[in-house]
Design a protein around this motif. Structure first.
Motif, PDB file in Angstrom:
ATOM      1  N   SER A   1       0.834  -1.215   0.000  1.00  0.00           N
ATOM      2  CA  SER A   1       0.000   0.000   0.000  1.00  0.00           C
ATOM      3  C   SER A   1       0.861   1.254   0.000  1.00  0.00           C
ATOM      4  O   SER A   1       0.559   2.220   0.689  1.00  0.00           O
ATOM      5  CB  SER A   1      -0.916   0.010   1.237  1.00  0.00           C
ATOM      6  OG  SER A   1      -0.154   0.146   2.425  1.00  0.00           O
ATOM      7  N   SER A   2       1.934   1.244  -0.782  1.00  0.00           N
ATOM      8  CA  SER A   2       2.881   2.361  -0.712  1.00  0.00           C
ATOM      9  C   SER A   2       2.416   3.619  -1.418  1.00  0.00           C
ATOM     10  O   SER A   2       2.820   4.720  -1.063  1.00  0.00           O
ATOM     11  CB  SER A   2       4.239   1.923  -1.279  1.00  0.00           C
ATOM     12  OG  SER A   2       4.105   1.592  -2.650  1.00  0.00           O
ATOM     13  N   CYS A   3       1.543   3.471  -2.440  1.00  0.00           N
ATOM     14  CA  CYS A   3       1.140   4.658  -3.201  1.00  0.00           C
ATOM     15  C   CYS A   3      -0.351   4.593  -3.519  1.00  0.00           C
ATOM     16  O   CYS A   3      -1.168   4.821  -2.650  1.00  0.00           O
ATOM     17  CB  CYS A   3       1.979   4.770  -4.473  1.00  0.00           C
ATOM     18  SG  CYS A   3       1.756   6.345  -5.339  1.00  0.00           S
ATOM     19  N   ASP A   4      -0.702   4.266  -4.753  1.00  0.00           N
ATOM     20  CA  ASP A   4      -2.122   4.300  -5.127  1.00  0.00           C
ATOM     21  C   ASP A   4      -2.651   2.955  -5.615  1.00  0.00           C
ATOM     22  O   ASP A   4      -3.654   2.901  -6.316  1.00  0.00           O
ATOM     23  CB  ASP A   4      -2.376   5.387  -6.174  1.00  0.00           C
ATOM     24  CG  ASP A   4      -1.582   5.162  -7.447  1.00  0.00           C
ATOM     25  OD1 ASP A   4      -0.574   4.431  -7.409  1.00  0.00           O
ATOM     26  OD2 ASP A   4      -1.964   5.721  -8.493  1.00  0.00           O
ATOM     27  N   GLU A   5      -1.970   1.869  -5.279  1.00  0.00           N
ATOM     28  CA  GLU A   5      -2.507   0.528  -5.514  1.00  0.00           C
ATOM     29  C   GLU A   5      -2.596  -0.207  -4.196  1.00  0.00           C
ATOM     30  O   GLU A   5      -1.619  -0.240  -3.433  1.00  0.00           O
ATOM     31  CB  GLU A   5      -1.628  -0.279  -6.476  1.00  0.00           C
ATOM     32  CG  GLU A   5      -1.981  -0.114  -7.938  1.00  0.00           C
ATOM     33  CD  GLU A   5      -1.116   0.917  -8.629  1.00  0.00           C
ATOM     34  OE1 GLU A   5      -1.509   1.389  -9.702  1.00  0.00           O
ATOM     35  OE2 GLU A   5      -0.061   1.260  -8.079  1.00  0.00           O
ATOM     36  N   THR A   6      -3.767  -0.779  -3.921  1.00  0.00           N
ATOM     37  CA  THR A   6      -3.929  -1.634  -2.748  1.00  0.00           C
ATOM     38  C   THR A   6      -3.820  -3.069  -3.240  1.00  0.00           C
ATOM     39  O   THR A   6      -4.593  -3.480  -4.112  1.00  0.00           O
ATOM     40  CB  THR A   6      -5.296  -1.430  -2.077  1.00  0.00           C
ATOM     41  OG1 THR A   6      -5.535  -0.041  -1.905  1.00  0.00           O
ATOM     42  CG2 THR A   6      -5.339  -2.125  -0.736  1.00  0.00           C
ATOM     43  N   SER A   7      -2.864  -3.822  -2.707  1.00  0.00           N
ATOM     44  CA  SER A   7      -2.644  -5.171  -3.215  1.00  0.00           C
ATOM     45  C   SER A   7      -2.394  -6.144  -2.076  1.00  0.00           C
ATOM     46  O   SER A   7      -1.811  -5.795  -1.047  1.00  0.00           O
ATOM     47  CB  SER A   7      -1.457  -5.185  -4.186  1.00  0.00           C
ATOM     48  OG  SER A   7      -1.253  -6.474  -4.727  1.00  0.00           O
TER      49      SER A   7
END
Length: 332
Positions: free
Chosen positions: A8-14
């Motif tokens: 969750s470091s930027c704009d993708e939740t994975s």
């Protein structure tokens, strides 16, 4: 070894699940809200992570057919990245690990990009060099083992991903602009326009100069012909992309000469650029290098690479305490 990993470091939740070294699921929720602002808005990103994280984790476990009580550890991205985004992933991972009474593993996002090469065959042979390229990083890294990496060259100002996106913005292309430059470049002439490559000592990079040169180039030509960009878009994109790629590859060739290492890899979001992938493959054939390029889905931000990095830490018993906090600025 059953590891749940969260990115969750930027704009993708994975979220991804790794079982005994094999990725069984890799779920990614992309945030589209930032397109209307021309870039990632940190507060909106963290709110979107809060909305996405539970369904993404549930889907990852379901796809892997693994109940949460079968997990051996929970891994998460500690940094680098946006603080609010990192907090969502770290807090969720800490709570889940605490509730299940299993170990917690912190992962460096950029190291995970490098270790994405070990998700599938063929895998690089140690030691190898990795060009890590993204919106925030441009580095040449020497990897002697999964947990022993040294940066031997890096950007002194802007990252190459930023140069792609800022150039796209100057051209009036929507965010994210880097992939659009790649798209239009495929039908353009890379030799149509010349841009300065600049020169930095040793293995370091600089991309601020070329951004300024592109800005003045477009300003001067649109004064003469207001339709210049529309009439020459493909050639402009091809020329910009060609210049940026040559800057990267020239430094990579120098790194090979200085280290004597002929195992080469690329990682990070910009490694999804088709022009870079093709140019590096061709250069590797000419130079006799062994070149490794990850599948597209493992180039951009994803939890599968976090899980793979976590496997190496799990094997070495490198766990972290519940007192851990995110680190927006985190080096190798």
């Amino acid at each position: 070894m059953n590891i749940l990993a969260i990115e969750s470091s930027c704009d993708e939740t994975s979220a991804a699940v790794l079982v005994n070294g094999h990725i069984l699921s890799n779920v990614i929720a992309t945030q589209l809200i930032h397109e209307q602002y021309g870039g990632v808005v940190p507060e909106l990103a963290s709110r979107a992570h809060q909305q996405h994280i539970l369904p993404v984790v549930e889907r990852a476990l379901l796809d892997a057919n693994l109940p949460k009580n079968a997990l051996s550890a929970v891994a998460f991205t500690r940094g680098p990245g946006l603080l609010g985004s990192l907090l969502v992933g770290a807090s969720f991972a800490k709570a889940l690990a605490l509730g299940l009474n299993i170990p917690l593993i912190e992962i460096n996002h950029m190291q995970a990009h490098v270790l994405a090469h070990f998700i599938e065959d063929p895998k690089p042979i140690f030691p190898f060099l990795c060009l890590t390229v993204s919106g925030g990083h441009t580095q040449i890294v020497r990897i002697d083992s999964p947990l022993n990496m040294v940066v031997i060259g890096q950007t002194m100002d802007d990252a190459v991903g930023e140069a792609f996106d800022k150039s796209a913005k100057l051209l009036g292309l929507p965010y994210p602009g880097g992939p659009l430059i790649d798209k239009y470049a495929k039908t353009g002439n890379p030799q149509a326009f010349k841009f300065p490559m600049g020169e930095m000592p040793n293995l370091d990079f600089s991309f601020s100069g070329i951004k300024t040169a592109i800005m003045y180039f477009l300003r001067d030509n649109t004064k003469i012909n207001p339709a210049f960009i529309d009439e020459n878009l493909a050639d402009i994109c091809a020329s910009i992309q060609h210049t940026l790629i040559q800057i990267l590859l020239n430094k990579l060739k120098r790194a090979v000469r200085e280290t004597g290492i002929h195992e080469l890899a690329i990682a990070g979001g910009v490694s999804a650029n088709s022009g870079l992938r093709s140019a590096l493959t061709q250069l590797g054939e000419e130079q006799g290098w062994n070149v490794y390029i990850p599948r597209f889905e493992y180039c951009t931000d994803n939890a599968a690479m976090i899980a793979m990095a976590a496997q190496f830490k799990y094997e070495q018993g490198e766990f972290t305490a519940q007192t851990v906090s995110p680190m927006p600025r985190m080096s190798f």
